[in-house]
Design an enzyme around this catalytic site. Structure first.
Site, short mmCIF file in Angstrom:
data_model
loop_
_atom_site.label_atom_id
_atom_site.label_comp_id
_atom_site.label_asym_id
_atom_site.label_seq_id
_atom_site.Cartn_x
_atom_site.Cartn_y
_atom_site.Cartn_z
N LYS A 1 0.84 -1.20 0.00
CA LYS A 1 0.00 0.00 0.00
C LYS A 1 0.88 1.25 0.00
CE LYS A 1 -3.98 2.05 2.44
NZ LYS A 1 -4.89 1.93 3.60
N SER B 1 -9.82 2.14 2.71
CA SER B 1 -9.00 2.93 1.80
C SER B 1 -8.03 2.09 0.98
CB SER B 1 -8.20 3.96 2.61
OG SER B 1 -7.30 3.31 3.51
N SER C 1 -9.97 -0.34 6.85
CA SER C 1 -9.39 -0.21 5.52
C SER C 1 -8.66 -1.44 5.01
CB SER C 1 -8.44 0.99 5.47
OG SER C 1 -9.15 2.18 5.67
#
Length: 492
Positions: free
Chosen positions: A80, A155, A179
């Site tokens: 990420k 997210s 997330s």
């Protein structure tokens, strides 16, 4: 090559370590899959092909010399884009950090490299991890491989989509209010939010410091456990790091795979079911609870009365911390710089840069947080929210006096359509209803696929929750359920 990308991480590791295939072959196969599919899914913001292949060759050389760096050495991973990486950009999905290459690695990044795990690249995300759909990325939305007209969650939708699209066998995400778990549920992958403080936040660009937690993602419970073991552990460079032994999550996953849950007490949270939940999601959840019972678990109803106030408390605490953390993006030392032509003061350069660099959701949360922390309103908003946070934690502590784990749906509905909630922030915030209480308490949780909804054929996730430092319970129950559930169809 197609066969390689569909293998789980544990199987790939065994093939690489035995010399049947090379890490370079496995890494190249995944890079080829990214090249052929990512124009559709947009899971990656940056692909680091050369670095990944070089890291893979180093692993192959080590294995040839009789040394295996770790149990996952040679198996590539998607990271990420919120963890710093010294050799590739870290943008956090924001224009304000476009093309910024940090001078150091995050602890998580360093541990991955030390374990011989090639990093394929950085995955898309809602800007500064603020969102539930990955539509808030400054670089465009990620699409769900199960239906490209729907979101992959957020997210960390990029990491989850990369797994579902077979672009990577492993991924790293972060979980501030769901997330990791929420995208996992929407893409039929496995995601774990570890106990707060057990995975270092050094080099993790902060959204809300008391809530953020890095964690592992994969397509199976065992793979997730193997990755969890690599990244967890005390870090003196992180002041919130917990100096406690990490539970043996790999042993727990292997034990759970036997399918025996006799003596395990499972609580169903009364407040996280019923009205507002999609019928297909609830049907899948009820079937999962029946399966846990069939495995020998003792299932009871548990009440957490203050969960009713978790959403408003969370959306006061989080923006308040965002307001403080994002004040550091001042255009003085790194990142975007607007108006630096000699005609503007430092204050004007800062204001122009922040106006141009931050997206609308980030600005919204900064404003809410600044208001909640302002003189005269602090006690009424932020102070009261922290009291509710304490009550939620006590609810969970009382629940764990009765049971070993709690279970809930991971999300109220399956994946919604792109654009469906963009203009309705409250509807977007409510999508985190099931996951965010865990972050407020600092406990651990997992989303494991529980099938496809009868309503629309889209993935549904079962959330398993456990007390702080009892992450191994997640893996035992999750692996047992996964084994009993059987194989699911793939997105591709």
């Amino acid at each position: 090559m197609t066969d390689l990308i569909r293998q789980d991480a544990a199987a790939l590791a065994a093939l690489i370590h035995s010399g049947e295939v090379s890490s370079v072959e496995v890494t190249r196969a995944h890079l080829d899959q990214i090249a052929s599919t990512d124009e559709t899914y947009r899971a990656f913001l940056h692909v680091a092909g050369e670095q990944a292949l070089a890291a893979a060759k180093d692993v192959d050389d080590a294995i040839a010399a009789g040394s295996v760096p770790s149990g996952l050495a040679g198996v590539p991973l998607a990271l990420k884009d919120v963890f710093t990486t010294r050799d590739m950009p870290t943008t956090c999905g924001s224009k304000i950090l476009e093309n910024w290459v940090p001078p150091y690695d995050a602890t998580v990044t360093a541990r991955l490299r030390g374990a011989g795990i090639p990093i394929l690249g950085k995955t898309n995300m809602d800007e500064f991890a603020m969102g539930s759909s990955t539509e808030n990325s400054a670089y465009g939305p990620t699409r769900n491989p199960w239906d490209v007209e729907r979101v992959p969650g957020g997210s960390g939708g990029g990491s989850a989509a990369a797994l579902a699209a077979f672009q990577a066998p492993l991924a790293i995400g972060t979980d501030t209010g769901g997330s990791i778990r929420q995208p996992a549920a929407l893409t039929a992958t496995v995601g774990v939010k570890p106990t707060y403080g057990t995975v270092s936040r050094f080099g993790l660009v902060a959204c809300a410091s008391s809530l953020d937690q890095g964690g592992p993602c994969a397509r199976t419970v065992l793979d997730t456990a193997l990755l969890h073991q690599v990244i967890a552990g005390h870090d003196p460079r992180d002041s919130t790091s917990v100096d406690e032994p990490v539970p043996d999550v790999v042993a727990a996953a292997r034990a759970g795979a036997s399918g025996d849950l006799k003596g395990v007490r499972v609580g169903v949270v009364t407040q996280l079911r019923g009205d507002g939940y999609q019928p297909g999601v609830m049907a899948s959840f009820d079937a999962a609870v029946e399966q846990l019972t069939a495995l020998g678990a003792d299932v009871v109803e548990v009440s957490c009365p203050h969960f009713e106030y978790a959403l408003p408390a969370y959306y006061l605490i989080l923006p308040s911390e965002v307001s403080s953390n994002l004040a550091r993006f001042d255009a003085m030392r790194y990142g975007m710089r607007v108006g630096d032509d000699g005609t503007h003061s430092a204050e004007e350069v800062m204001a122009l840069t922040r106006a141009a660099g931050f997206g609308p959701e980030v600005k919204r949360r900064i404003m809410i947080g600044t208001y909640a922390l302002s003189a005269g309103y602090y006690d009424a908003y932020y102070g009261r929210a922290q009291k509710v946070r304490t009550l939620i934690k006590r609810d969970l502590e009382r629940a764990y006096e009765q049971v070993d784990v709690l279970v809930t749906p991971a999300t109220p509905t399956t994946a919604f359509r792109l654009g469906e909630k963009v203009d309705d922030p409250l509807a977007m915030y409510q999508f985190d209803l099931c996951t965010l209480p865990l972050n407020l308490a600092g406990h651990c949780g997992m989303s494991v696929p529980s099938g496809l909804s009868a309503d629309d054929g889209l993935p549904v996730g079962l959330q398993i929750m456990a007390p702080a430092l009892a992450d191994d319970r997640l893996y035992r129950v999750g692996a047992a359920y996964e084994t009993a559930r059987g194989a699911l169809p793939a997105a591709l």
